[in-house]
Structures are given as C-alpha cells and as structure tokens.
Design a protein around this motif. Structure first.
Motif, short mmCIF file in Angstrom:
data_model
loop_
_atom_site.label_atom_id
_atom_site.label_comp_id
_atom_site.label_asym_id
_atom_site.label_seq_id
_atom_site.Cartn_x
_atom_site.Cartn_y
_atom_site.Cartn_z
N THR A 1 188.80 5.52 54.24
CA THR A 1 189.36 6.79 53.79
C THR A 1 190.84 6.65 53.39
N ASN A 2 191.33 5.41 53.38
CA ASN A 2 192.75 5.15 53.09
C ASN A 2 193.66 5.95 54.02
N GLY A 3 193.20 6.12 55.26
CA GLY A 3 194.00 6.83 56.25
C GLY A 3 194.03 8.34 56.06
N GLU A 4 193.16 8.86 55.18
CA GLU A 4 193.19 10.30 54.88
C GLU A 4 192.29 11.13 55.78
N ILE A 5 191.54 10.50 56.68
CA ILE A 5 190.68 11.25 57.58
C ILE A 5 191.51 12.23 58.41
N THR A 6 191.03 13.46 58.52
CA THR A 6 191.71 14.47 59.34
C THR A 6 190.87 14.88 60.55
N HIS A 7 189.54 14.73 60.45
CA HIS A 7 188.64 15.13 61.53
C HIS A 7 187.50 14.12 61.66
N PHE A 8 187.15 13.80 62.90
CA PHE A 8 185.97 12.98 63.17
C PHE A 8 185.01 13.79 64.03
N VAL A 9 183.73 13.79 63.64
CA VAL A 9 182.71 14.61 64.29
C VAL A 9 181.52 13.73 64.66
N ALA A 10 181.03 13.86 65.89
CA ALA A 10 179.82 13.11 66.29
C ALA A 10 179.16 13.77 67.48
N GLY A 11 177.83 13.63 67.55
CA GLY A 11 177.06 14.13 68.68
C GLY A 11 177.15 13.18 69.86
N LEU A 12 176.75 13.67 71.03
CA LEU A 12 176.84 12.92 72.27
C LEU A 12 175.47 12.48 72.77
N GLY A 13 175.33 11.16 72.97
CA GLY A 13 174.15 10.61 73.62
C GLY A 13 174.66 9.77 74.78
N THR A 14 174.76 8.46 74.57
CA THR A 14 175.51 7.65 75.54
C THR A 14 176.98 8.05 75.48
N SER A 15 177.36 8.64 74.37
CA SER A 15 178.73 9.07 74.03
C SER A 15 179.59 7.91 73.54
N GLY A 16 179.00 6.71 73.43
CA GLY A 16 179.76 5.55 73.01
C GLY A 16 180.36 5.67 71.62
N THR A 17 179.57 6.20 70.66
CA THR A 17 180.08 6.36 69.30
C THR A 17 181.28 7.28 69.29
N LEU B 1 169.00 11.27 50.26
CA LEU B 1 169.02 10.47 51.49
C LEU B 1 168.01 11.03 52.48
N LEU B 2 167.14 10.18 53.00
CA LEU B 2 166.21 10.60 54.06
C LEU B 2 166.84 10.21 55.40
N ILE B 3 167.37 11.20 56.08
CA ILE B 3 168.09 10.94 57.32
C ILE B 3 167.32 11.47 58.53
N SER B 4 167.67 10.96 59.69
CA SER B 4 167.02 11.39 60.94
C SER B 4 167.53 12.75 61.36
N PRO B 5 166.80 13.44 62.26
CA PRO B 5 167.29 14.72 62.77
C PRO B 5 168.65 14.62 63.45
N SER B 6 168.92 13.53 64.18
CA SER B 6 170.23 13.40 64.84
C SER B 6 171.34 13.21 63.81
N SER B 7 171.05 12.49 62.73
CA SER B 7 172.03 12.35 61.65
C SER B 7 172.30 13.70 61.01
N ALA B 8 171.21 14.45 60.79
CA ALA B 8 171.35 15.79 60.20
C ALA B 8 172.15 16.71 61.12
N ALA B 9 171.96 16.56 62.43
CA ALA B 9 172.72 17.37 63.39
C ALA B 9 174.21 17.06 63.29
N ASN B 10 174.54 15.79 63.10
CA ASN B 10 175.94 15.42 62.90
C ASN B 10 176.52 16.10 61.66
N LEU B 11 175.71 16.18 60.61
CA LEU B 11 176.17 16.83 59.38
C LEU B 11 176.32 18.34 59.58
N VAL B 12 175.39 18.95 60.29
CA VAL B 12 175.51 20.38 60.60
C VAL B 12 176.83 20.62 61.33
#
Length: 312
Positions: free
Chosen positions: A177-193, A266-277
């Motif tokens: 992102t050339n350092g332009e990222i302002t927000h990071f979003v992710a769901g929790l499982g192991t929470s490692g990501t 793109l055919l994505i998984s439900p968890s990927s789609a949840a991240n997008l939501v």
C-alpha cells in the motif's frame, strides 16, 4: 540467535518450502464497494502452499520446532484444527517428510477431509457439537498420553502463530500500500492473523487503526472464527490490542460471497466474505482512507455452503 540443529538436507528443504509461503497479492475491491475517497483492499491468501492464510503460521510453527530440535522425522506433529491449519500442516509436512496427526471436528467439509487424506494426515475426529474447542481438548489429551510420540504444535497458544504475521503479513501489506494503509480489519479465530498483523502494522505506524470482528452469535456458520465470550480463548489473544471490536452476521457473509463472485469474479469462503463485510462496515464510517483485510481462503473447500448460497 537460534542455532540450527536440523540436518543439512532438511535445512535445504525448509528454505525451498519457505519460498512458497506468503507474498500474496493485494487486490482492490472497487466494484463491490465504490467510494472514490475510501479504498478496500484484500490479500488473496489462498495463493500460497496449503491454500489459505494458515500456511504462514503453520510453516513458522513447523520451522521453529525443527530448528529448536523439538520436531524431526521421528515424531508426529499433533494439533487441533477446523481444517485450514490442518491442511497447511499437511502440505508443509508432506513437503518436509514430517508426519501430521490432526484432531478435527467431524462436520468439517468433505473437501477438507479429502485434502487432509491426500497429504497423508492422520485424522482423529471429534464431535461436531464441540467445535474446535472439543478438538483442542482431545489433542491435549492425546499428547499427555504419548508425549514421546508427538510434537504438540498447539496453534492456539504457540507464539510462532502470530509472529509469522508480525514478521511477514504486516510488512507485505505496508509495502503493497506504499504505507497508505489507514485501517486493518480481520476476524478472530486463533486470533493469530489479527494479533500479529496488527502489532506489526502498529510498529510501522501507530496511527493505523486495527479493528477485530467476531461472529454475532455463538451458533454461527463462519468456519474457523471464534465467538470469544463462549469459546476457549486462545492463549495469546489480547482483547486490548484492537481499537474496536465489532460483530458480523453469518447471513451477511453468505450474501457477500454471492456479491463478490458476481461483481469481482472471486469465489471466496464465508470467512473471507465476513472479513469484507467488516471492512465495509469500517469503510462506511470514513471520509477517506485505505482499509485492508485478508481473504483467508477461496471457496474451493465449501461446495455444500456454495450450493445453498447460489441456489437461493
């Protein structure tokens, strides 16, 4: 600095396999979400060995165990998984000649079971009603019974899980992102990501906001995600790291699977789609910014779910 104790041939193989982990593309989602001042980007994490985001922690856990002398070809790697980490263990283990045994909820998809068997993974099924918590309990019991037979990877407590994302995922996102990222979003499982990527991004720029998401119900359909209030909480999960912790509906995620397929190709998984939501929820609150999330895996292992989504 860690001293290498792996045999030279295994050391060479580790370096070869490592080249197949990470460095996944970051793509804009500008058809499913249109705002000239707010961008949403997603990492296509299935484009690496093992086919999911779990390739990163699985490889790092195995690598560090080999380097520390805890794991070699005489032992079997043992862990609990809802599928993706197990598949990653299986793929990496097969490439390195390491045996893998996995405690898996019996309701895991047919595709996941087939892939695990293809990699030669020994599957120990646990009750579907107990989810991954039951698989964890069974794995710990097996290890207690046979400590000399197994190396217990324990992805829910192993620091090398989140450190894989700290060292690599966060760096890739910041660079892409050339350092332009302002927000990071992710769901929790192991929470490692979320834990590792967020810590890495905050180290690069403390102004980056990090937002975690959980299912809005204990009885949800987001495989790999945890409803933290009712689940066994991963040992390294830190609830104070997130700037915000929000919720996602399984039904909204299923609807998003269809929308992304038809608008982005793109055919994505439900968890990927949840991240997008979740990313869209955050984006809707911004006047401008760059929101980044991860697509943990594709839809390849979810034929039954896809049938239900696309038949309606």
């Amino acid at each position: 600095m860690q001293t290498l104790v792996a045999p030279p041939a295994l050391e060479t193989r580790l370096k070869q396999v490592e080249k197949l982990i990470g460095n996944t593309p970051l793509v804009p989602l500008d058809r499913v979400y249109q705002n000239p001042k707010v961008k949403i980007l997603a990492k296509l994490e299935w484009q690496q060995l093992g086919g999911s985001v779990k390739a990163r922690p699985a490889f790092n856990i195995i690598k560090q165990a080999i380097l520390s002398g805890q794991l070699d070809k005489s032992k079997t790697l043992l862990d609990a998984s809802s599928g993706n980490t197990g598949i990653a263990y299986g793929a990496v283990g097969a490439a390195l000649g390491i045996k893998v045994a996995l405690c898996l909820p019996e309701n895991a998809s047919k595709e996941r079971k087939m892939i695990l068997r293809s990699h030669g993974v020994e599957i120990i099924y646990t009750p579907a009603t107990e989810l991954t918590d039951g698989a964890q309990i069974r794995a710990k019991a097996l290890y207690a019974e046979n400590p000399d037979k197994y190396y217990y990877a324990d992805q829910y407590a192993n620091e090398h899980n989140w450190k894989a994302h700290y060292a690599h995922t966060s760096q890739e996102i910041y660079k892409q992102t050339n350092g332009e990222i302002t927000h990071f979003v992710a769901g929790l499982g192991t929470s490692g990501t979320f834990m590792g990527t967020s810590r890495g991004l905050k180290a690069l720029d403390p102004n980056i906001e990090v937002i975690s998401f959980q299912p809005d119900s204990p009885m949800h359909g987001l495989e790999g995600w945890k409803h933290m209030e009712t689940a066994i909480v991963p040992q390294f999960y830190d609830p104070t790291l997130a700037d915000k912790n929000l919720e996602v509906s399984t039904f909204d995620a299923y609807d998003m699977v269809k929308e992304v397929a038809q608008k982005e190709g793109l055919l994505i998984s439900p968890s990927s789609a949840a991240n997008l939501v979740g990313a869209m929820q955050v984006a809707d609150t911004l006047e401008e910014g760059t929101v980044v999330t991860v697509f943990a895996d594709s839809a390849d292992k979810y034929s039954e779910v896809l049938n239900n989504i696309f038949e309606n």
